[in-house]
Motif scaffolding. Structure first.
Motif, short mmCIF file in Angstrom:
data_model
loop_
_atom_site.label_atom_id
_atom_site.label_comp_id
_atom_site.label_asym_id
_atom_site.label_seq_id
_atom_site.Cartn_x
_atom_site.Cartn_y
_atom_site.Cartn_z
N TYR A 167 0.77 -1.17 -0.03
CA TYR A 167 0.06 -0.07 -0.01
C TYR A 167 0.77 1.14 0.02
O TYR A 167 0.50 2.20 -0.62
N ASN A 209 0.59 4.16 -2.89
CA ASN A 209 0.37 5.43 -2.37
C ASN A 209 1.69 6.40 -2.70
O ASN A 209 1.29 7.50 -3.28
N TRP A 243 -2.22 7.68 2.50
CA TRP A 243 -3.40 7.63 1.43
C TRP A 243 -3.47 8.70 0.93
O TRP A 243 -3.55 9.88 1.24
#
Length: 104
Positions: free
Chosen positions: A48, A52, A76
């Motif tokens: 992730y 991101n 994020w």
């Protein structure tokens, strides 16, 4: 014309893909619950962060390394190129309103 470099996106997404493949390989080698939990809590966090990073650095390219903090690079993304959950909820409410006010 977009100011996003296809080359930069390819490089950053390739990095994320490699991290995901490593997680898949690890799980294939050790298909047990303990490994799965570790992958979920550690390896996927890394994937992730890399995804991101791809989004957050897309417009700046390599200059993002000096322009943004590490937290900003891997956070994020504040604005994604698709609807947020709140926007989806609002769209659903608008559709319900429209159905309620239709002439039958």
């Amino acid at each position: 014309m977009s100011d996003i470099s296809a080359q930069w996106i390819q490089a950053t997404l390739s990095d994320a893909a490699e991290a995901l493949q490593e997680a898949l390989d690890k799980l294939e080698e050790h298909p047990d619950e303990e490994t799965a939990e570790y992958i979920l809590k550690h390896d996927l966090v890394n994937v992730y962060a890399k995804l991101n990073y791809a989004v957050n650095s897309a417009r700046l390219g390599p200059a993002a390394l000096s322009a943004l903090s590490e937290d900003e690079l891997i956070a994020w993304p504040a604005k994604m190129p698709f609807y947020t959950f709140d926007e989806i909820d609002m769209l659903g409410a608008e559709e319900e309103d429209a159905e309620t006010h239709e002439v039958k």
